[in-house]
Design a protein around this motif. Structure first.
Motif, short mmCIF file in Angstrom:
data_model
loop_
_atom_site.label_atom_id
_atom_site.label_comp_id
_atom_site.label_asym_id
_atom_site.label_seq_id
_atom_site.Cartn_x
_atom_site.Cartn_y
_atom_site.Cartn_z
N ASN A 88 0.85 -1.19 0.00
CA ASN A 88 0.00 0.00 0.00
C ASN A 88 0.88 1.24 0.00
O ASN A 88 1.92 1.27 0.66
CB ASN A 88 -0.90 0.03 1.24
N LEU A 89 0.42 2.27 -0.72
CA LEU A 89 1.09 3.56 -0.71
C LEU A 89 0.32 4.49 0.20
O LEU A 89 -0.90 4.63 0.05
CB LEU A 89 1.14 4.16 -2.13
N VAL A 90 1.02 5.12 1.14
CA VAL A 90 0.39 6.04 2.07
C VAL A 90 1.06 7.39 1.91
O VAL A 90 2.27 7.51 2.11
CB VAL A 90 0.51 5.55 3.53
N GLY A 91 0.31 8.40 1.53
CA GLY A 91 0.85 9.74 1.34
C GLY A 91 0.04 10.49 0.32
O GLY A 91 -0.53 9.90 -0.60
N VAL A 92 -0.03 11.80 0.47
CA VAL A 92 -0.81 12.63 -0.44
C VAL A 92 -0.11 12.67 -1.80
O VAL A 92 1.08 12.99 -1.89
CB VAL A 92 -0.97 14.07 0.12
N GLY A 93 -0.83 12.29 -2.84
CA GLY A 93 -0.28 12.32 -4.19
C GLY A 93 0.56 11.12 -4.56
O GLY A 93 1.14 11.09 -5.64
N ASP A 166 -0.23 -5.77 5.51
CA ASP A 166 -0.46 -6.20 6.90
C ASP A 166 0.54 -5.58 7.88
O ASP A 166 0.56 -5.95 9.04
CB ASP A 166 -0.39 -7.72 6.98
N GLU A 167 1.34 -4.62 7.43
CA GLU A 167 2.36 -4.00 8.27
C GLU A 167 1.75 -2.92 9.15
O GLU A 167 0.96 -2.09 8.69
CB GLU A 167 3.45 -3.40 7.38
N LYS A 168 2.12 -2.92 10.40
CA LYS A 168 1.70 -1.88 11.34
C LYS A 168 2.88 -0.95 11.58
O LYS A 168 3.96 -1.40 11.98
CB LYS A 168 1.26 -2.49 12.67
N VAL A 169 2.68 0.33 11.33
CA VAL A 169 3.74 1.32 11.53
C VAL A 169 3.40 2.10 12.78
O VAL A 169 2.37 2.77 12.86
CB VAL A 169 3.86 2.27 10.31
N SER A 170 4.27 2.00 13.81
CA SER A 170 4.04 2.75 15.03
C SER A 170 4.65 4.14 14.85
O SER A 170 5.82 4.28 14.52
CB SER A 170 4.66 2.04 16.23
N LEU A 171 3.82 5.15 15.05
CA LEU A 171 4.23 6.54 14.81
C LEU A 171 4.86 7.11 16.07
O LEU A 171 4.39 6.87 17.19
CB LEU A 171 3.05 7.39 14.39
#
Length: 177
Positions: A88-93, A166-171
């Protein structure tokens, strides 16, 4: 003896397994895969199931029998069903587009990034922010997915980047005054 190595592999219909002294060849509807044989492991094809046994009672032969069994099981599964990784791509644009054997990515750099896929690997983009990598060889599918993710891994403050589905990214929390 290895617990994994003791389990036989059921060979489904439409899959041919050829065993020689040097290698194991598995042919199926999705392709052909080869694996070199270890001298520490003996393989027998008995009535549609593959059995693996260590040649002697050493720890190395025991470990290698489980390893060979797992590799051949992945080969049989790959040529019959195939493997896939979803990114998955996460980010504006951020956008992805598949064009034949090429994956074009627009992920916040000043230029688009093009990733060429090797033979036997198919790439699809169901939406602009999803990437599906498919193939019969599990190792190659995982490696290509890791290389695509490494182009822009998720950053820890906003989570922008390419990640596995399925990856969880902890911020991390931002710096306070």
């Amino acid at each position: 003896m290895s617990r994994v190595g003791k389990m036989p592999i059921a060979v489904p219909q439409g899959v041919d397994v050829a065993i020689t002294a040097e290698q194991i060849t598995v042919k199926g509807s999705l392709g052909t895969l080869l694996q070199s044989m270890s001298p520490l492991v003996s393989v027998k094809n008995e009535g549609g199931s593959l059995n693996f046994a260590p040649v002697d009672e050493t720890a190395a032969a025991n470990a290698m029998s489980g390893t060979m069994r797992a590799l051949v099981a992945n080969m049989v599964n790959g040529v019959s069903k195939g493997f896939e990784k979803k990114l998955n791509l996460v980010g504006v644009g951020f956008r992805a587009q598949a064009q034949g054997q090429k994956l074009n990515l627009q992920i916040g750099f000043s230029h688009p990034v093009a990733k060429e896929m090797p033979a036997g690997i198919k790439v699809e983009c169901p939406t602009q922010t999803e990437i599906l990598i498919k193939g019969s060889d599990r190792q190659v599918v995982g490696q290509i997915a890791a290389e695509v993710r490494a182009i822009r891994p998720p950053e820890p403050y906003k989570g922008k980047g390419i990640r596995y589905s399925d990856e969880k990214v902890s911020l991390k929390e931002t710096k306070k005054k």
